[in-house]
Design an enzyme around this catalytic site. Structure first.
Site, PDB file in Angstrom:
ATOM      1  N   GLU A  54      20.065 -18.244  18.549  1.00 51.53           N
ATOM      2  CA  GLU A  54      21.125 -18.576  19.337  1.00 51.53           C
ATOM      3  C   GLU A  54      22.330 -19.091  19.099  1.00 51.53           C
ATOM      4  OE1 GLU A  54      17.923 -19.614  19.618  1.00 51.53           O
ATOM      5  OE2 GLU A  54      16.739 -19.919  21.379  1.00 51.53           O
ATOM      6  N   ARG A 186       3.031  -6.367   3.656  1.00 51.22           N
ATOM      7  CA  ARG A 186       3.189  -7.209   2.458  1.00 51.22           C
ATOM      8  C   ARG A 186       4.169  -7.809   2.448  1.00 51.22           C
ATOM      9  NH1 ARG A 186       1.059  -4.536  -3.560  1.00 51.22           N
ATOM     10  NH2 ARG A 186      -1.318  -3.797  -2.651  1.00 51.22           N
ATOM     11  N   GLY A 296     -11.919  -5.664  -0.518  1.00 52.20           N
ATOM     12  CA  GLY A 296     -12.788  -4.112  -0.947  1.00 52.20           C
ATOM     13  C   GLY A 296     -13.240  -4.827   0.426  1.00 52.20           C
ATOM     14  N   GLY A 301     -16.206  -6.613   5.730  1.00 54.05           N
ATOM     15  CA  GLY A 301     -17.556  -6.939   6.221  1.00 54.05           C
ATOM     16  C   GLY A 301     -17.822  -8.303   6.848  1.00 54.05           C
TER      17      GLY A 301
HETATM   18  N1  LIG Z   1      -6.218   3.822  -3.670  1.00 54.65           N
HETATM   19  C1  LIG Z   1      -5.914   3.683  -2.650  1.00 54.65           C
HETATM   20  C2  LIG Z   1      -5.403   1.446  -2.431  1.00 54.65           C
HETATM   21  N2  LIG Z   1      -5.710   1.187  -3.017  1.00 54.65           N
HETATM   22  C3  LIG Z   1      -5.843  -0.366  -2.647  1.00 54.65           C
HETATM   23  C4  LIG Z   1      -6.099  -0.882  -3.422  1.00 54.65           C
HETATM   24  O1  LIG Z   1      -7.977  -1.432  -3.671  1.00 54.65           O
HETATM   25  C5  LIG Z   1      -5.152  -1.591  -5.041  1.00 54.65           C
HETATM   26  O2  LIG Z   1      -5.762  -2.740  -6.256  1.00 54.65           O
HETATM   27  C6  LIG Z   1      -4.212  -2.311  -4.648  1.00 54.65           C
HETATM   28  O3  LIG Z   1      -3.529  -1.532  -3.351  1.00 54.65           O
HETATM   29  C7  LIG Z   1      -2.956  -1.834  -5.762  1.00 54.65           C
HETATM   30  O4  LIG Z   1      -1.971  -2.558  -5.218  1.00 54.65           O
HETATM   31  P1  LIG Z   1      -0.599  -3.070  -5.923  1.00 54.65           P
HETATM   32  O5  LIG Z   1      -1.022  -2.846  -8.179  1.00 54.65           O
HETATM   33  O6  LIG Z   1       0.566  -3.603  -6.186  1.00 54.65           O
HETATM   34  O7  LIG Z   1      -0.260  -1.440  -5.960  1.00 54.65           O
HETATM   35  N3  LIG Z   1      -4.596   1.615  -1.243  1.00 54.65           N
HETATM   36  C8  LIG Z   1      -4.426   2.782  -0.573  1.00 54.65           C
HETATM   37  O8  LIG Z   1      -2.594   2.573   0.603  1.00 54.65           O
HETATM   38  N4  LIG Z   1      -4.279   4.225  -0.600  1.00 54.65           N
HETATM   39  C9  LIG Z   1      -4.757   4.370  -1.735  1.00 54.65           C
HETATM   40  O9  LIG Z   1      -5.006   5.325  -2.322  1.00 54.65           O
HETATM   41 ZN   LIG Z   2      16.286 -23.427  19.158  1.00 54.11          ZN
END
Ligand SMILES: Nc1c(/N=C/[C@@H](O)[C@H](O)[C@H](O)COP(=O)(O)O)[nH]c(=O)[nH]c1=O
Ligand SMILES: [Zn+2]
Length: 365
Positions: A54, A186, A296, A301
């Site tokens: 604002e 990110r 991962g 999970g």
């Molecule tokens: N294998 C893949 C990904 N994999 C994602 C994570 O396992 C990677 O470690 C991470 O993106 C790497 O981060 P960086 O080093 O900052 O580039 N993520 C995707 O979107 N597509 C994929 O095919």
């Molecule tokens: Zn304010």
């Protein structure tokens, strides 16, 4: 054709959407000042501690603001935070009408800004495009209510749901455009979280690499017994802060090699095994308002098991990987019956390059 209230509020919401991620732990807010069908000022809150939306919009309008209308995506603040209250400034600048998309859930503000404006004779309307404003403020509202970060989980899988081949090869499943889209998230999130197995397998940098630059999130590694290699990118590249969460049984001697790095912090939880709820409490206490979980499978999970997901993003590649032992997106114990599974509401489906991007959220009870 003169623009309508909704058009001006849409503009204010666009401004707010563009600064999402920059303003933490404040909300991303947009404001537009209009007089006799002319836009005479607009602005967004650019960073915590800086002027609010604002103020930017009213300073641009100057004295033309007298008798004008202001459109704001969030109720103007009425408390003295890092900057003087916007409600007072709106009154002082002579605004006649104030259209607000959504009121502020922050108990310091809730309704006080509106009351102050009305008591001063400003014509206040509340709720225009409220749903859109709630979406723009989703992370902020969640954080204000729970004091823990809003959690977005992202996974990239083949059409048959695999995140790598049985031999662990995963470069790349999704295409360049989808992987670049991930960097927008990110940039927008305060922190990014992975498990130590991802660090060991991929040695990721987890930085934001957008053409126009972008903010690097704090890198969070869940690593109960501190197995992160000391020469991992997140330890040595000095590109962003890295916080490693461990259990309580890691000898101080072992931590030393990491603590010598000035952007690496070790946070040892007072428990044998890391628990993601405990991690979220600590992150919330450190002002982390939004968290991007990049896996991962074990980590995903844990977040699923504890029902800690606020938004789920899947990038699905037109590939078939197969293989009984090829990893899938979410491991952990999983649910035993379909009745227990987490039901989702699909918010958005779009093609990104050759990949399908699905954005979903847990169905509200
Ligand atoms: N294998 C893949 C990904 N994999 C994602 C994570 O396992 C990677 O470690 C991470 O993106 C790497 O981060 P960086 O080093 O900052 O580039 N993520 C995707 O979107 N597509 C994929 O095919
Ligand atoms: Zn304010």
């Amino acid at each position: 054709m003169s623009l309508k209230d909704e058009d001006y509020m849409r503009f204010a919401l666009k401004l707010a959407g563009k600064v999402a991620g920059q303003t933490s732990p404040n909300p991303p807010v947009g404001a537009v000042v209009v007089k006799e069908g002319q836009i005479i000022g607009f602005g967004a809150h650019l960073k915590a501690g800086g002027s609010h939306a604002e103020v930017h919009a009213l300073q641009m309008a100057g004295e033309k603001a007298i008798g004008a209308t202001i459109y704001v995506t969030l109720e103007p603040c009425s408390h003295h935070g890092k900057t003087p209250p916007c409600a007072d400034y709106i009154i002082e600048m002579g605004i006649k009408r104030c259209v607000i998309a959504v009121s502020d859930p922050n108990e310091k503000v809730a309704g006080r800004g509106i009351t102050k404006l009305r008591d001063a004779g400003v014509d206040v309307e509340l709720g225009l495009l409220q749903e859109k404003a709630e979406a723009v403020n989703a992370a902020f509202f969640h954080y204000i209510k729970t004091k823990t970060p809003y959690v977005t989980m992202k996974s990239a899988v083949s059409l048959d749901g695999k995140t790598a081949t049985a031999t662990g090869d995963s470069k790349w499943i999704t295409g360049k455009k989808a992987r670049l889209d991930v960097h927008e998230y990110r940039h927008k999130h305060d922190a990014i979280l992975v498990g130590v197995n991802t660090i060991i397998a991929d040695n990721p940098s987890l930085t934001t690499r957008l053409a126009g630059g972008g903010k690097n999130p704090v890198r969070i590694v869940l690593d109960t017994s501190l197995r992160t290699p000391v020469d991992a990118a997140v330890i040595t590249d000095n590109q962003a802060d890295t916080w490693i969460f461990t259990g309580k049984n890691v000898p101080d001697e072992k931590k030393k090699a990491y603590q010598q790095r000035n952007r690496v912090t070790i946070i040892s939880l007072d428990r044998d095994q890391i628990n993601v709820s405990a991690v979220l409490q600590v992150l919330g206490s450190k002002g982390i308002m939004s968290l991007f979980v990049e896996g991962g499978a074990a980590i995903n999970g844990a977040f699923l098991q504890e029902n800690l997901l606020n938004e789920i993003i899947f990038y699905i590649a037109p590939k078939l990987i197969g293989g009984k032992t090829a990893p899938t997106a979410i491991a952990g114990p999983g649910f035993q019956s379909i009745a227990e599974t987490l039901s989702l509401r699909i918010k958005d489906v779009e093609m990104i390059g050759e990949d399908i991007k699905i954005v979903a959220e847990p169905k509200k009870e």
